[in-house]
Design an enzyme around this catalytic site. Structure first.
Site, PDB file in Angstrom:
ATOM      1  N   ASP A   1     -78.050  12.610 -11.050  1.00 59.14           N
ATOM      2  CA  ASP A   1     -78.922  13.039 -12.134  1.00 59.14           C
ATOM      3  C   ASP A   1     -80.072  13.830 -11.515  1.00 59.14           C
ATOM      4  O   ASP A   1     -81.104  13.268 -11.150  1.00 59.14           O
ATOM      5  CB  ASP A   1     -79.416  11.800 -12.899  1.00 59.14           C
ATOM      6  CG  ASP A   1     -80.337  12.163 -14.051  1.00 59.14           C
ATOM      7  OD1 ASP A   1     -80.698  13.363 -14.179  1.00 59.14           O
ATOM      8  OD2 ASP A   1     -80.700  11.255 -14.808  1.00 59.14           O
TER       9      ASP A   1
ATOM     10  N   GLU B   1     -90.263  25.000  12.271  1.00 62.31           N
ATOM     11  CA  GLU B   1     -89.137  24.246  12.815  1.00 62.31           C
ATOM     12  C   GLU B   1     -87.835  24.971  12.514  1.00 62.31           C
ATOM     13  O   GLU B   1     -86.760  24.432  12.712  1.00 62.31           O
ATOM     14  CB  GLU B   1     -89.125  22.801  12.321  1.00 62.31           C
ATOM     15  CG  GLU B   1     -89.146  22.636  10.818  1.00 62.31           C
ATOM     16  CD  GLU B   1     -89.044  21.159  10.423  1.00 62.31           C
ATOM     17  OE1 GLU B   1     -90.074  20.481  10.505  1.00 62.31           O
ATOM     18  OE2 GLU B   1     -87.954  20.720  10.058  1.00 62.31           O
TER      19      GLU B   1
ATOM     20  N   CYS C   1     -93.754  19.690  10.589  1.00 63.15           N
ATOM     21  CA  CYS C   1     -94.460  20.460   9.557  1.00 63.15           C
ATOM     22  C   CYS C   1     -95.907  20.782   9.890  1.00 63.15           C
ATOM     23  O   CYS C   1     -96.599  21.363   9.067  1.00 63.15           O
ATOM     24  CB  CYS C   1     -94.421  19.716   8.229  1.00 63.15           C
ATOM     25  SG  CYS C   1     -92.760  19.440   7.642  1.00 63.15           S
TER      26      CYS C   1
ATOM     27  N   ARG D   1     -86.921   3.754   6.789  1.00 61.48           N
ATOM     28  CA  ARG D   1     -88.150   3.017   6.534  1.00 61.48           C
ATOM     29  C   ARG D   1     -89.370   3.567   7.275  1.00 61.48           C
ATOM     30  O   ARG D   1     -90.498   3.175   6.992  1.00 61.48           O
ATOM     31  CB  ARG D   1     -87.954   1.531   6.861  1.00 61.48           C
ATOM     32  CG  ARG D   1     -87.684   1.238   8.305  1.00 61.48           C
ATOM     33  CD  ARG D   1     -87.108  -0.155   8.504  1.00 61.48           C
ATOM     34  NE  ARG D   1     -86.868  -0.411   9.924  1.00 61.48           N
ATOM     35  CZ  ARG D   1     -87.811  -0.830  10.754  1.00 61.48           C
ATOM     36  NH1 ARG D   1     -89.028  -1.075  10.334  1.00 61.48           N
ATOM     37  NH2 ARG D   1     -87.524  -1.032  12.026  1.00 61.48           N
TER      38      ARG D   1
ATOM     39  N   THR E   1     -90.281   6.733   7.090  1.00 62.58           N
ATOM     40  CA  THR E   1     -90.754   7.990   6.505  1.00 62.58           C
ATOM     41  C   THR E   1     -92.046   7.906   5.688  1.00 62.58           C
ATOM     42  O   THR E   1     -92.848   8.807   5.738  1.00 62.58           O
ATOM     43  CB  THR E   1     -89.663   8.664   5.631  1.00 62.58           C
ATOM     44  OG1 THR E   1     -89.193   7.706   4.692  1.00 62.58           O
ATOM     45  CG2 THR E   1     -88.521   9.164   6.470  1.00 62.58           C
TER      46      THR E   1
ATOM     47  N   HIS F   1    -100.643  17.744   3.277  1.00 62.22           N
ATOM     48  CA  HIS F   1     -99.231  18.064   3.455  1.00 62.22           C
ATOM     49  C   HIS F   1     -98.476  17.514   2.247  1.00 62.22           C
ATOM     50  O   HIS F   1     -98.835  16.474   1.692  1.00 62.22           O
ATOM     51  CB  HIS F   1     -98.665  17.503   4.757  1.00 62.22           C
ATOM     52  CG  HIS F   1     -97.218  17.871   4.921  1.00 62.22           C
ATOM     53  ND1 HIS F   1     -96.783  19.182   4.850  1.00 62.22           N
ATOM     54  CD2 HIS F   1     -96.107  17.115   5.097  1.00 62.22           C
ATOM     55  CE1 HIS F   1     -95.468  19.198   4.985  1.00 62.22           C
ATOM     56  NE2 HIS F   1     -95.027  17.968   5.140  1.00 62.22           N
TER      57      HIS F   1
ATOM     58  N   LYS G   1     -95.073  13.804  -4.943  1.00 60.89           N
ATOM     59  CA  LYS G   1     -95.628  12.472  -5.117  1.00 60.89           C
ATOM     60  C   LYS G   1     -96.545  12.008  -3.985  1.00 60.89           C
ATOM     61  O   LYS G   1     -97.628  11.467  -4.234  1.00 60.89           O
ATOM     62  CB  LYS G   1     -94.477  11.447  -5.276  1.00 60.89           C
ATOM     63  CG  LYS G   1     -93.717  11.582  -6.596  1.00 60.89           C
ATOM     64  CD  LYS G   1     -94.535  11.048  -7.768  1.00 60.89           C
ATOM     65  CE  LYS G   1     -94.033  11.498  -9.131  1.00 60.89           C
ATOM     66  NZ  LYS G   1     -92.860  10.744  -9.586  1.00 60.89           N
TER      67      LYS G   1
ATOM     68  N   ASN H   1     -90.829  21.879  -0.616  1.00 62.39           N
ATOM     69  CA  ASN H   1     -91.529  21.620   0.638  1.00 62.39           C
ATOM     70  C   ASN H   1     -91.273  22.760   1.617  1.00 62.39           C
ATOM     71  O   ASN H   1     -90.172  22.906   2.137  1.00 62.39           O
ATOM     72  CB  ASN H   1     -91.025  20.295   1.235  1.00 62.39           C
ATOM     73  CG  ASN H   1     -91.685  19.958   2.569  1.00 62.39           C
ATOM     74  OD1 ASN H   1     -92.638  20.624   2.979  1.00 62.39           O
ATOM     75  ND2 ASN H   1     -91.179  18.939   3.233  1.00 62.39           N
TER      76      ASN H   1
ATOM     77  N   SER I   1     -93.920  15.343  11.282  1.00 58.12           N
ATOM     78  CA  SER I   1     -93.179  14.157  11.692  1.00 58.12           C
ATOM     79  C   SER I   1     -93.141  14.059  13.205  1.00 58.12           C
ATOM     80  O   SER I   1     -93.166  15.059  13.906  1.00 58.12           O
ATOM     81  CB  SER I   1     -91.756  14.225  11.145  1.00 58.12           C
ATOM     82  OG  SER I   1     -91.805  14.097   9.742  1.00 58.12           O
TER      83      SER I   1
END
Ligand SMILES: [Zn+2]
Lengths: 134, 352
Positions: B29, B81, B113, B200, B202, B235, B240, B267, B297
């Site tokens: 979806d 990157e 990033c 986990r 991230t 960033h 969200k 992004n 990251s």
């Protein structure tokens, strides 16, 4: 694309560098060694110039039978552009829909990939054109 | 600091895809996925665009606005990157394409990033020591998510360029602060086409820990609070995370919204904070104060405390395209998934 030749002509392709005959004021792209109007009188009087990159479409065509380098973009637009300073040159028109293209359309140069020498080869960059808001 | 930002330029490719279309192909979806990520559409580079072409367009726009002699640019650093070459710099092509070469230095930066903001710190430093007159820092990416991976909904393309100098500064740097740790939240091994993410790792231990720490420490160093700023640029790997981080830092939606572009273009990785800051500078007035915090990251954050100067009144903004004008595109530039994978080279061809 021939690599040594491309690198020799890089300033023209990257930055629309051409020249101007200071005897009669005519602009040339690509560069000429002597002015075809002034012949010997232009010797030593050809001055290098960077074109502004703005101009208008004087004629155009939609290409369906694409060169392999352009296959991903077909159908695409090729046009003859008259630069503001006078010279005419051929270039692809990008970011422009097939309904939008028209003679007299204002365009400016944009830096794009022209081709690549395979997946492991060198990438060739240079000018294309895109519409500018009127 | 003597050095500040004297000009900037941005570039966003014109093609778009919506999450609904990506979801349609993968039996998900997409609309709900998009809502969950806070992304309504993302930008796609045309087949003839890459980090080099995006960097050149942004650099040319910055140069036109500044009206300076490109030969006075002493350094160009491009953070990305997705540099087109593993070996052969992006920055040297940019240098030639803006007529800044050859009396200058150049290099490419990598730090997921935040490579673009790392580049900005470095040119500010070089200008500040007096070693160069002007320096150009670029953040640009054409990032890819593996087909069917959640990253496909967000990974997009765009970039921005900044020129640092000491005269006619439009954005003064009040301070800089960086926070760096070794965190396995997201990576791509050499030779791999697509990145991997560490589940986990991230959210909380990566993005939030670094962004919040760097932003808070920056405000401590400056003796400021969220209400002292007119804008905040964080960033934005999705729509969200930056909203949640901004709220935790005490910022309002009004302070965040102008520099939050991910909901509309996705992004842009190394281009994200540079583009967000460009969008804010497009509307900023003298006296405005901006808090900027990037995230890369692996992991780290660079924070900048910036004040817009009176020089902004005289700045030739209209010599380059505004971010808002590049974000809004006609419906015909929204493509289907098949066109998207063709444009992004995700189709395996003969000879590949
Ligand atoms: Zn002549």
């Amino acid at each position: 694309m021939n690599m040594p030749r491309f690198w020799r002509e890089k300033q023209g392709r990257y930055n629309l560098v051409g020249n101007r005959c200071t005897n009669c004021g005519t602009y040339y792209f690509p560069k000429r060694d002597i002015c075809p109007k002034c012949h010997r009188k232009s010797i030593g009087k050809m001055e290098e110039v960077r074109f502004k990159g703005t101009g208008k479409v004087v004629s155009w065509t939609i290409v369906h039978d694409a060169h392999p380098d352009y296959k991903d973009m077909r159908p695409y637009i090729m046009a003859i552009i008259e630069l503001e300073e006078g010279p005419r040159l051929t270039g692809q028109i990008v970011d422009c829909s097939l309904d939008e293209i028209h003679t007299g359309m204002r365009v400016r140069d944009t830096f794009r990939k022209l081709s690549e020498d395979g997946k492991d080869g060198v990438i060739f960059y240079g000018y294309k054109f895109r519409p500018v808001k009127e | 600091m003597k050095a500040g930002i004297v000009s900037y330029g941005a570039y966003v490719p014109k093609y778009r895809i919506r999450p609904e279309e990506i979801g349609r192909v993968w039996g998900e979806d997409g609309a709900t996925r998009g809502k969950g990520l806070g992304i309504m559409s993302k930008s796609i580079p045309s087949p003839d665009e890459d980090v080099i072409t995006i960097a050149v367009e942004a650099a040319r726009s910055a140069l036109l606005r500044a009206g300076i002699d490109p030969q006075d640019i002493g350094a160009i650093y491009t953070g990305s990157e997705s540099h087109p070459y593993a070996v052969k710099p992006t920055s040297s092509v940019v240098a030639e394409a803006i007529l800044a070469a050859p009396d200058m230095t150049a290099a490419d930066y990598e730090f997921a990033c935040k490579a673009g903001t790392a580049a900005l710190q470095n040119v500010l430093g070089l200008v500040n020591t007096g070693w160069i007159k002007y320096g150009m820092a670029i953040g640009a990416d054409t990032s890819q998510g593996a087909p069917g991976d959640p990253l496909e909904y967000s990974a997009s393309a765009g970039g921005a360029a900044f020129i640092a100098g000491t005269e006619r500064i439009i954005a003064k740097i009040n301070g800089m602060y960086s926070y760096t740790t070794d965190t396995p939240d997201f990576w791509r091994r050499e030779g791999q086409a697509y990145p991997s993410h560490g589940g986990r790792f991230t959210g909380e231990p990566a993005y939030f820990k670094h962004v919040l720490t760097a932003a808070r420490r920056m405000m401590e160093l400056e003796g400021t609070e969220a209400k002292d700023y007119d804008y905040v640029v964080l960033h934005q790997p999705n729509g969200k995370f930056p909203r949640r981080a901004a709220a935790k830092l005490g910022f309002t939606d009004e302070q965040l919204a102008p520099g939050l572009l991910t909901p509309r273009i996705g992004n842009t990785y190394s281009g994200a904070v540079p583009l967000g800051l460009s969008a804010v500078l497009d509307i900023a007035k003298p006296g405005d104060r901006i808090l900027v915090t990037s995230f890369g990251s692996g992991a780290g954050s660079d924070a900048f405390d910036i004040s817009v100067t009176d020089e902004m009144e005289r700045f030739n903004r209209s010599a380059g395209p505004l971010v808002e004008d590049m974000i809004n595109v006609p419906e015909e530039y929204y493509v289907d998934y098949a066109t998207y994978v063709k444009f992004r080279g995700k189709i395996r061809r003969k000879g590949d």
